[in-house]
Scaffold this motif. Structure first.
Motif, short mmCIF file in Angstrom:
data_model
loop_
_atom_site.label_atom_id
_atom_site.label_comp_id
_atom_site.label_asym_id
_atom_site.label_seq_id
_atom_site.Cartn_x
_atom_site.Cartn_y
_atom_site.Cartn_z
N SER A 1 36.67 -92.07 67.25
CA SER A 1 37.07 -91.30 68.43
C SER A 1 35.85 -90.87 69.23
O SER A 1 34.72 -90.86 68.73
N LYS A 2 36.10 -90.51 70.48
CA LYS A 2 35.03 -89.97 71.34
C LYS A 2 34.42 -88.73 70.68
O LYS A 2 35.14 -87.88 70.17
N GLY A 3 33.10 -88.64 70.68
CA GLY A 3 32.41 -87.51 70.07
C GLY A 3 31.99 -87.75 68.63
O GLY A 3 31.20 -86.98 68.07
N ASP A 4 32.49 -88.82 68.02
CA ASP A 4 32.11 -89.14 66.64
C ASP A 4 30.64 -89.54 66.57
O ASP A 4 30.08 -90.09 67.54
N ILE A 5 30.02 -89.29 65.44
CA ILE A 5 28.67 -89.76 65.16
C ILE A 5 28.78 -90.78 64.03
O ILE A 5 29.29 -90.48 62.95
N ILE A 6 28.32 -92.00 64.29
CA ILE A 6 28.41 -93.07 63.32
C ILE A 6 27.04 -93.74 63.16
O ILE A 6 26.28 -93.84 64.12
N GLU A 7 26.75 -94.14 61.94
CA GLU A 7 25.57 -94.96 61.66
C GLU A 7 26.03 -96.40 61.61
O GLU A 7 27.11 -96.70 61.10
N PHE B 1 30.66 -93.15 58.81
CA PHE B 1 31.21 -92.12 59.68
C PHE B 1 30.83 -90.74 59.14
O PHE B 1 30.95 -90.49 57.94
N HIS B 2 30.38 -89.85 60.03
CA HIS B 2 29.87 -88.56 59.58
C HIS B 2 30.65 -87.42 60.24
O HIS B 2 30.60 -87.25 61.46
N PRO B 3 31.42 -86.68 59.45
CA PRO B 3 32.36 -85.67 59.96
C PRO B 3 31.70 -84.60 60.82
O PRO B 3 30.49 -84.34 60.70
N VAL B 4 32.50 -84.00 61.66
CA VAL B 4 32.01 -83.01 62.61
C VAL B 4 31.34 -81.83 61.90
O VAL B 4 30.42 -81.20 62.46
N GLU B 5 31.72 -81.56 60.66
CA GLU B 5 31.14 -80.44 59.93
C GLU B 5 29.64 -80.61 59.69
O GLU B 5 28.93 -79.60 59.48
N VAL B 6 29.14 -81.84 59.75
CA VAL B 6 27.71 -82.07 59.50
C VAL B 6 26.95 -82.51 60.74
O VAL B 6 25.79 -82.89 60.66
N HIS B 7 27.60 -82.47 61.89
CA HIS B 7 26.94 -82.89 63.12
C HIS B 7 25.71 -82.04 63.42
O HIS B 7 24.69 -82.55 63.90
N ASN B 8 25.78 -80.72 63.18
CA ASN B 8 24.62 -79.86 63.45
C ASN B 8 23.44 -80.24 62.57
O ASN B 8 22.29 -80.27 63.02
N MET C 1 24.52 -90.18 51.68
CA MET C 1 25.32 -88.96 51.79
C MET C 1 26.77 -89.28 52.13
O MET C 1 27.71 -88.69 51.57
N TYR C 2 26.95 -90.21 53.05
CA TYR C 2 28.30 -90.63 53.44
C TYR C 2 29.06 -91.18 52.23
O TYR C 2 30.22 -90.83 52.00
N LEU C 3 28.40 -92.04 51.45
CA LEU C 3 29.06 -92.63 50.29
C LEU C 3 29.35 -91.57 49.23
O LEU C 3 30.43 -91.56 48.63
N LYS C 4 28.40 -90.65 49.00
CA LYS C 4 28.63 -89.60 48.01
C LYS C 4 29.76 -88.66 48.43
O LYS C 4 30.51 -88.18 47.58
N HIS C 5 29.88 -88.44 49.74
CA HIS C 5 30.99 -87.61 50.22
C HIS C 5 32.32 -88.27 49.91
O HIS C 5 33.30 -87.58 49.59
N ARG C 6 32.37 -89.59 49.99
CA ARG C 6 33.61 -90.30 49.67
C ARG C 6 33.84 -90.36 48.15
O ARG C 6 34.98 -90.29 47.69
N ILE C 7 32.77 -90.51 47.40
CA ILE C 7 32.89 -90.59 45.94
C ILE C 7 33.26 -89.23 45.35
O ILE C 7 34.17 -89.12 44.52
N TYR C 8 32.56 -88.18 45.81
CA TYR C 8 32.79 -86.82 45.29
C TYR C 8 33.52 -86.00 46.35
O TYR C 8 33.01 -85.00 46.84
N ASN C 9 34.72 -86.45 46.72
CA ASN C 9 35.42 -85.80 47.83
C ASN C 9 35.92 -84.40 47.49
O ASN C 9 36.42 -83.69 48.37
N HIS C 10 35.77 -83.98 46.24
CA HIS C 10 36.15 -82.63 45.86
C HIS C 10 35.00 -81.64 46.09
O HIS C 10 35.21 -80.42 46.05
N MET C 11 33.79 -82.17 46.35
CA MET C 11 32.62 -81.31 46.54
C MET C 11 32.52 -80.85 47.99
O MET C 11 32.85 -81.60 48.92
N PRO C 12 32.06 -79.62 48.24
CA PRO C 12 31.85 -79.15 49.61
C PRO C 12 30.87 -80.06 50.34
O PRO C 12 29.82 -80.41 49.79
N ILE C 13 31.21 -80.46 51.53
CA ILE C 13 30.40 -81.45 52.24
C ILE C 13 28.98 -80.96 52.51
O ILE C 13 28.03 -81.74 52.50
#
Length: 224
Positions: A139-145, A167-174, A202-214
Protein backbone atom coordinates in the motif's frame (compact mmCIF):
# COMPACT_ATOMS: atom_id res chain seq x y z
CA UNK A 1 11.10 -24.09 14.54
CA UNK A 2 12.18 -27.36 13.00
CA UNK A 3 15.43 -29.08 13.85
CA UNK A 4 18.63 -28.11 12.07
CA UNK A 5 18.64 -29.66 8.64
CA UNK A 6 21.39 -31.12 6.48
CA UNK A 7 19.67 -29.75 3.40
CA UNK A 8 22.11 -27.47 1.58
CA UNK A 9 20.17 -26.49 -1.51
CA UNK A 10 16.52 -25.51 -1.51
CA UNK A 11 14.09 -24.39 -4.14
CA UNK A 12 13.28 -20.74 -4.55
CA UNK A 13 9.66 -19.65 -4.77
CA UNK A 14 7.78 -19.21 -8.03
CA UNK A 15 7.50 -15.45 -7.52
CA UNK A 16 10.97 -14.45 -8.72
CA UNK A 17 12.37 -12.81 -11.85
CA UNK A 18 12.81 -15.48 -14.57
CA UNK A 19 16.45 -14.56 -15.23
CA UNK A 20 17.25 -14.79 -11.54
CA UNK A 21 15.49 -18.16 -11.42
CA UNK A 22 17.56 -19.44 -14.36
CA UNK A 23 20.81 -18.35 -12.70
CA UNK A 24 19.86 -19.96 -9.39
CA UNK A 25 18.90 -23.22 -11.10
CA UNK A 26 22.39 -23.35 -12.62
CA UNK A 27 24.04 -22.56 -9.29
CA UNK A 28 22.16 -25.38 -7.58
CA UNK A 29 23.17 -27.84 -10.31
CA UNK A 30 26.90 -27.12 -10.42
CA UNK A 31 27.88 -25.88 -6.94
CA UNK A 32 28.99 -28.60 -4.53
CA UNK A 33 26.92 -29.14 -1.39
CA UNK A 34 29.69 -28.20 1.02
CA UNK A 35 30.19 -24.81 -0.65
CA UNK A 36 26.46 -24.09 -0.43
CA UNK A 37 26.40 -25.26 3.18
CA UNK A 38 29.28 -22.91 4.05
CA UNK A 39 27.57 -20.03 2.26
CA UNK A 40 24.34 -20.77 4.07
CA UNK A 41 26.07 -20.57 7.44
CA UNK A 42 27.69 -17.27 6.45
CA UNK A 43 24.34 -15.94 5.27
CA UNK A 44 22.53 -16.81 8.50
CA UNK A 45 25.37 -15.27 10.50
CA UNK A 46 25.08 -12.08 8.46
CA UNK A 47 21.34 -11.90 9.12
CA UNK A 48 21.75 -12.94 12.76
CA UNK A 49 19.18 -15.70 12.43
CA UNK A 50 19.27 -19.33 13.47
CA UNK A 51 20.38 -21.94 10.95
CA UNK A 52 17.30 -24.07 11.61
CA UNK A 53 14.37 -23.99 9.20
CA UNK A 54 10.98 -22.49 10.10
CA UNK A 55 7.98 -24.82 10.01
CA UNK A 56 5.95 -22.84 7.45
CA UNK A 57 6.54 -23.66 3.78
CA UNK A 58 6.05 -20.08 2.56
CA UNK A 59 8.60 -18.77 5.04
CA UNK A 60 11.10 -21.46 4.03
CA UNK A 61 10.72 -20.48 0.35
CA UNK A 62 11.21 -16.79 1.18
CA UNK A 63 14.32 -17.66 3.16
CA UNK A 64 15.79 -19.52 0.17
CA UNK A 65 14.93 -16.54 -2.09
CA UNK A 66 16.90 -14.20 0.17
CA UNK A 67 19.76 -16.69 0.44
CA UNK A 68 20.19 -17.03 -3.33
CA UNK A 69 19.85 -13.27 -3.78
CA UNK A 70 22.80 -12.96 -1.41
CA UNK A 71 24.75 -15.72 -3.19
CA UNK A 72 24.17 -14.23 -6.63
CA UNK A 73 24.46 -10.49 -6.03
CA UNK A 74 26.57 -10.17 -2.88
CA UNK A 75 28.93 -13.14 -3.26
CA UNK A 76 28.85 -12.99 -7.10
CA UNK A 77 28.71 -16.77 -7.30
CA UNK A 78 28.01 -16.85 -11.09
CA UNK A 79 31.42 -15.22 -11.68
CA UNK A 80 33.04 -18.24 -10.02
CA UNK A 81 31.34 -20.79 -12.28
CA UNK A 82 33.68 -21.56 -15.18
CA UNK A 83 31.22 -23.49 -17.36
CA UNK A 84 28.33 -21.04 -17.24
CA UNK A 85 26.24 -21.55 -20.43
CA UNK A 86 26.09 -18.59 -22.82
CA UNK A 87 22.41 -17.98 -22.14
CA UNK A 88 22.97 -17.88 -18.40
CA UNK A 89 26.01 -15.63 -18.90
CA UNK A 90 23.80 -13.18 -20.80
CA UNK A 91 21.12 -13.33 -18.11
CA UNK A 92 23.72 -12.76 -15.43
CA UNK A 93 25.20 -9.77 -17.28
CA UNK A 94 21.74 -8.23 -17.56
CA UNK A 95 20.71 -8.58 -13.94
CA UNK A 96 24.19 -7.82 -12.59
CA UNK A 97 24.52 -4.54 -14.47
CA UNK A 98 20.90 -3.51 -14.06
CA UNK A 99 20.12 -4.40 -10.46
CA UNK A 100 19.87 -2.19 -7.40
CA UNK A 101 19.27 -3.11 -3.76
CA UNK A 102 17.46 -0.57 -1.63
CA UNK A 103 14.80 0.47 0.83
CA UNK A 104 11.74 2.07 -0.74
CA UNK A 105 8.80 4.12 0.44
CA UNK A 106 5.78 3.47 -1.78
CA UNK A 107 4.12 6.59 -3.21
CA UNK A 108 1.63 4.92 -5.59
CA UNK A 109 0.49 1.36 -6.24
CA UNK A 110 -2.24 -0.40 -8.18
CA UNK A 111 -2.58 -3.78 -9.88
CA UNK A 112 -0.12 -2.95 -12.65
CA UNK A 113 2.15 -0.15 -11.38
CA UNK A 114 4.19 0.72 -8.31
CA UNK A 115 6.05 3.97 -7.73
CA UNK A 116 8.46 4.46 -4.86
CA UNK A 117 11.45 6.47 -3.61
CA UNK A 118 14.68 4.94 -2.34
CA UNK A 119 15.20 6.28 1.18
CA UNK A 120 18.99 6.73 1.10
CA UNK A 121 19.50 8.08 -2.42
CA UNK A 122 16.10 9.70 -2.95
CA UNK A 123 15.91 8.05 -6.38
CA UNK A 124 12.39 7.57 -7.73
CA UNK A 125 11.62 4.20 -9.33
CA UNK A 126 8.69 2.82 -11.30
CA UNK A 127 7.90 -0.89 -11.30
CA UNK A 128 5.55 -2.63 -13.71
CA UNK A 129 3.67 -5.78 -12.82
CA UNK A 130 5.45 -8.83 -14.22
CA UNK A 131 3.12 -11.50 -12.84
CA UNK A 132 -0.29 -11.24 -11.13
CA UNK A 133 0.12 -10.57 -7.45
CA UNK A 134 3.51 -8.82 -7.70
CA UNK A 135 2.17 -5.91 -5.64
CA UNK A 136 -0.34 -7.84 -3.57
CA UNK A 137 -0.55 -6.49 -0.02
CA UNK A 138 1.57 -3.39 -0.76
CA UNK A 139 0.00 0.00 0.00
CA UNK A 140 0.94 3.66 -0.33
CA UNK A 141 3.21 4.68 2.56
CA UNK A 142 4.68 1.20 3.03
CA UNK A 143 8.43 0.79 3.47
CA UNK A 144 9.83 -2.24 1.66
CA UNK A 145 13.31 -3.61 1.10
CA UNK A 146 13.92 -5.11 -2.30
CA UNK A 147 16.30 -5.82 -5.13
CA UNK A 148 15.19 -4.40 -8.46
CA UNK A 149 16.32 -5.21 -11.96
CA UNK A 150 16.15 -2.68 -14.78
CA UNK A 151 13.87 -3.46 -17.72
CA UNK A 152 13.25 -1.69 -21.03
CA UNK A 153 10.14 -1.79 -23.19
CA UNK A 154 9.36 0.54 -26.10
CA UNK A 155 12.39 2.62 -25.05
CA UNK A 156 10.88 3.18 -21.61
CA UNK A 157 12.93 2.24 -18.56
CA UNK A 158 11.25 0.64 -15.54
CA UNK A 159 12.06 -1.95 -12.90
CA UNK A 160 10.90 -5.36 -11.70
CA UNK A 161 11.42 -7.15 -8.41
CA UNK A 162 14.15 -9.79 -8.49
CA UNK A 163 12.35 -11.59 -5.65
CA UNK A 164 9.57 -10.79 -3.22
CA UNK A 165 10.49 -7.74 -1.14
CA UNK A 166 10.61 -7.67 2.64
CA UNK A 167 7.86 -5.61 4.27
CA UNK A 168 8.41 -3.51 7.40
CA UNK A 169 5.35 -2.58 9.50
CA UNK A 170 4.47 0.99 10.36
CA UNK A 171 5.41 0.36 14.00
CA UNK A 172 9.09 0.30 13.03
CA UNK A 173 9.11 3.08 10.44
CA UNK A 174 10.59 5.57 12.95
CA UNK A 175 13.44 3.18 13.73
CA UNK A 176 14.10 2.66 10.02
CA UNK A 177 14.03 6.37 9.17
CA UNK A 178 16.39 7.15 12.05
CA UNK A 179 18.88 4.53 10.86
CA UNK A 180 18.76 5.73 7.24
CA UNK A 181 19.23 9.33 8.42
CA UNK A 182 22.39 8.26 10.27
CA UNK A 183 23.79 6.58 7.17
CA UNK A 184 22.97 9.59 5.00
CA UNK A 185 24.57 11.99 7.47
CA UNK A 186 27.73 9.90 7.45
CA UNK A 187 27.50 9.49 3.66
CA UNK A 188 28.10 5.80 4.28
CA UNK A 189 26.34 3.95 1.49
CA UNK A 190 28.37 0.75 1.90
CA UNK A 191 27.42 0.31 5.55
CA UNK A 192 23.83 1.12 4.64
CA UNK A 193 23.87 -1.71 2.10
CA UNK A 194 25.26 -4.08 4.74
CA UNK A 195 22.57 -2.98 7.18
CA UNK A 196 19.85 -3.81 4.65
CA UNK A 197 20.66 -7.49 5.22
CA UNK A 198 20.31 -7.05 8.98
CA UNK A 199 16.93 -5.48 8.24
CA UNK A 200 15.99 -8.55 6.19
CA UNK A 201 16.99 -10.64 9.20
CA UNK A 202 14.70 -8.56 11.44
CA UNK A 203 11.83 -9.01 9.00
CA UNK A 204 12.30 -12.78 8.96
CA UNK A 205 12.63 -13.00 12.75
CA UNK A 206 9.44 -10.98 13.13
CA UNK A 207 7.66 -13.59 11.02
CA UNK A 208 9.31 -16.52 12.80
CA UNK A 209 8.77 -15.16 16.33
CA UNK A 210 5.44 -13.45 15.72
CA UNK A 211 4.57 -13.71 19.41
CA UNK A 212 7.47 -11.38 20.33
CA UNK A 213 6.99 -7.58 20.56
CA UNK A 214 8.20 -6.13 17.28
CA UNK A 215 10.29 -3.44 19.00
CA UNK A 216 12.33 -6.23 20.62
CA UNK A 217 13.28 -7.48 17.18
CA UNK A 218 13.80 -4.21 15.31
CA UNK A 219 16.56 -3.09 17.64
CA UNK A 220 20.29 -2.64 17.06
CA UNK A 221 21.04 -4.52 20.28
CA UNK A 222 18.45 -7.28 19.85
CA UNK A 223 19.56 -10.72 20.98
CA UNK A 224 16.57 -12.48 19.40
Amino acid sequence: MSQSTEQTAGHISGNVHPQFESIVDRIIKVTDKQTLADLRRDFHTRLRITLTHPDRAELIEDLWDFFYDWCVFEKRLPDLITDLPQQVQSEWSHVKDGSVHGLYEVSKVNDSLLKAKELFTGTAVELHQRTPGDFLGISKGDIIEGRLVKEEEAKKIFFSFVRKPSFHPVEVHNYIRKKVKEFKKAKDFDTYQTWLWLLVGMYLKHRIYNHMPIEKIYDDNSRI
